[in-house]
Motif scaffolding. Structure first.
Motif, mmCIF file in Angstrom:
data_model
loop_
_atom_site.group_PDB
_atom_site.id
_atom_site.type_symbol
_atom_site.label_atom_id
_atom_site.label_comp_id
_atom_site.label_asym_id
_atom_site.label_seq_id
_atom_site.Cartn_x
_atom_site.Cartn_y
_atom_site.Cartn_z
ATOM 1 N N ASP A 65 -1.818 48.261 -11.595
ATOM 2 C CA ASP A 65 -1.524 48.394 -13.019
ATOM 3 C C ASP A 65 -0.172 47.790 -13.402
ATOM 4 N N CYS A 66 0.909 48.187 -12.700
ATOM 5 C CA CYS A 66 2.247 47.740 -13.109
ATOM 6 C C CYS A 66 2.808 46.643 -12.213
ATOM 7 N N GLY A 67 2.195 46.386 -11.065
ATOM 8 C CA GLY A 67 2.662 45.329 -10.181
ATOM 9 C C GLY A 67 3.782 45.757 -9.240
ATOM 10 N N HIS A 68 4.168 47.023 -9.284
ATOM 11 C CA HIS A 68 5.232 47.519 -8.408
ATOM 12 C C HIS A 68 4.806 47.391 -6.947
ATOM 13 N N GLY A 69 5.721 46.921 -6.088
ATOM 14 C CA GLY A 69 5.426 46.781 -4.671
ATOM 15 C C GLY A 69 6.298 47.698 -3.845
ATOM 16 N N LEU A 70 5.760 48.201 -2.743
ATOM 17 C CA LEU A 70 6.534 49.050 -1.860
ATOM 18 C C LEU A 70 6.067 48.883 -0.430
ATOM 19 N N GLU A 71 7.001 49.122 0.508
ATOM 20 C CA GLU A 71 6.701 49.085 1.928
ATOM 21 C C GLU A 71 6.797 50.500 2.475
ATOM 22 N N VAL A 72 5.802 50.894 3.270
ATOM 23 C CA VAL A 72 5.749 52.245 3.807
ATOM 24 C C VAL A 72 5.480 52.163 5.304
ATOM 25 N N VAL A 73 6.271 52.914 6.087
ATOM 26 C CA VAL A 73 6.043 53.004 7.525
ATOM 27 C C VAL A 73 5.072 54.154 7.751
ATOM 28 N N GLU A 94 -3.533 58.445 6.189
ATOM 29 C CA GLU A 94 -4.364 57.959 5.084
ATOM 30 C C GLU A 94 -3.594 56.923 4.263
ATOM 31 N N ALA A 95 -4.302 55.948 3.711
ATOM 32 C CA ALA A 95 -3.680 54.932 2.873
ATOM 33 C C ALA A 95 -3.230 55.555 1.556
ATOM 34 N N LEU A 96 -2.121 55.045 1.035
ATOM 35 C CA LEU A 96 -1.636 55.535 -0.262
ATOM 36 C C LEU A 96 -2.526 54.996 -1.367
ATOM 37 N N THR A 97 -2.727 55.801 -2.414
ATOM 38 C CA THR A 97 -3.608 55.392 -3.507
ATOM 39 C C THR A 97 -2.942 55.494 -4.873
ATOM 40 N N ILE A 98 -1.814 56.209 -4.992
ATOM 41 C CA ILE A 98 -1.184 56.432 -6.293
ATOM 42 C C ILE A 98 0.204 55.798 -6.302
ATOM 43 N N CYS A 99 0.494 55.012 -7.320
ATOM 44 C CA CYS A 99 1.781 54.350 -7.489
ATOM 45 C C CYS A 99 2.852 55.387 -7.833
ATOM 46 N N PRO A 100 4.003 55.356 -7.137
ATOM 47 C CA PRO A 100 5.061 56.313 -7.462
ATOM 48 C C PRO A 100 5.762 56.010 -8.784
ATOM 49 N N GLU A 101 5.621 54.804 -9.328
ATOM 50 C CA GLU A 101 6.278 54.423 -10.583
ATOM 51 C C GLU A 101 5.453 54.816 -11.809
ATOM 52 N N CYS A 102 4.156 54.417 -11.827
ATOM 53 C CA CYS A 102 3.352 54.617 -13.042
ATOM 54 C C CYS A 102 2.123 55.492 -12.827
ATOM 55 N N GLN A 103 1.940 56.001 -11.617
ATOM 56 C CA GLN A 103 0.772 56.815 -11.253
ATOM 57 C C GLN A 103 -0.534 56.015 -11.322
ATOM 58 N N GLY A 104 -0.434 54.692 -11.246
ATOM 59 C CA GLY A 104 -1.618 53.827 -11.247
ATOM 60 C C GLY A 104 -2.208 53.705 -9.849
ATOM 61 N N ASN A 105 -3.185 52.822 -9.724
ATOM 62 C CA ASN A 105 -3.881 52.622 -8.443
ATOM 63 C C ASN A 105 -3.133 51.621 -7.567
ATOM 64 N N LEU A 106 -2.946 51.996 -6.299
ATOM 65 C CA LEU A 106 -2.320 51.100 -5.330
ATOM 66 C C LEU A 106 -3.380 50.382 -4.518
ATOM 67 N N ARG A 107 -3.031 49.194 -4.068
ATOM 68 C CA ARG A 107 -3.886 48.480 -3.127
ATOM 69 C C ARG A 107 -3.025 48.030 -1.962
ATOM 70 N N LYS A 108 -3.608 48.050 -0.781
ATOM 71 C CA LYS A 108 -2.887 47.637 0.420
ATOM 72 C C LYS A 108 -2.947 46.120 0.528
ATOM 73 N N LYS A 109 -1.789 45.508 0.730
ATOM 74 C CA LYS A 109 -1.720 44.060 0.911
ATOM 75 C C LYS A 109 -1.727 43.775 2.402
ATOM 76 N N PHE A 110 -2.490 42.790 2.798
ATOM 77 C CA PHE A 110 -2.571 42.421 4.203
ATOM 78 C C PHE A 110 -1.794 41.138 4.425
ATOM 79 N N ASN A 111 -0.930 41.184 5.422
ATOM 80 C CA ASN A 111 -0.104 40.034 5.761
ATOM 81 C C ASN A 111 -0.651 39.341 6.996
ATOM 82 N N SER A 112 0.006 38.276 7.369
ATOM 83 C CA SER A 112 -0.398 37.569 8.578
ATOM 84 C C SER A 112 -0.070 38.406 9.810
ATOM 85 N N VAL A 113 -0.493 37.942 10.944
ATOM 86 C CA VAL A 113 -0.316 38.669 12.197
ATOM 87 C C VAL A 113 1.168 38.862 12.486
ATOM 88 N N GLY A 114 1.523 40.028 13.013
ATOM 89 C CA GLY A 114 2.908 40.338 13.276
ATOM 90 C C GLY A 114 3.439 39.796 14.579
#
Length: 93
Positions: A10-18, A24-44
């Motif tokens: 919804d708002c485009g806010h990004g966050l990194e979580v260890v 469980e995957a996070l689903t609620i944005c801490p800024e706007c209470q919108g829906n979060l999606r997990k971004k997948f990066n390249s291999v570590g």
């Protein structure tokens, strides 16, 4: 533990979580209470440097010959090498 990157739909806010793999995957944005999606990066894991070659894990074909079950191995009896006699020069020194 791995670091996961989330982005709000919804708002485009990004966050990194260890998180652990079992968390469980996070689903609620801490800024706007919108829906979060997990971004997948390249291999570590990236192998860089002078010690990694393209042919490190390949089999060599010059001296490798496959053994078959119907062929009998040849046995060559090698004679043991004779023991070296001590020289007189090294005993006097």
């Amino acid at each position: 533990m791995p670091t996961y990157v989330y982005a709000c739909k919804d708002c485009g806010h990004g966050l990194e979580v260890v998180q652990s793999f079992t968390d469980e995957a996070l689903t609620i944005c801490p800024e706007c209470q919108g829906n979060l999606r997990k971004k997948f990066n390249s291999v570590g894991v990236v192998f860089k440097g002078s010690g990694f070659y393209r042919n490190d894990s390949r089999a060599t074909t010059s001296s490798a010959t496959p053994a078959t079950s119907d062929s009998k191995p040849t046995e060559k009896a090698a004679a043991p090498a004779p023991a070296a006699a001590p020289s007189k020069e090294s005993a006097s020194a």
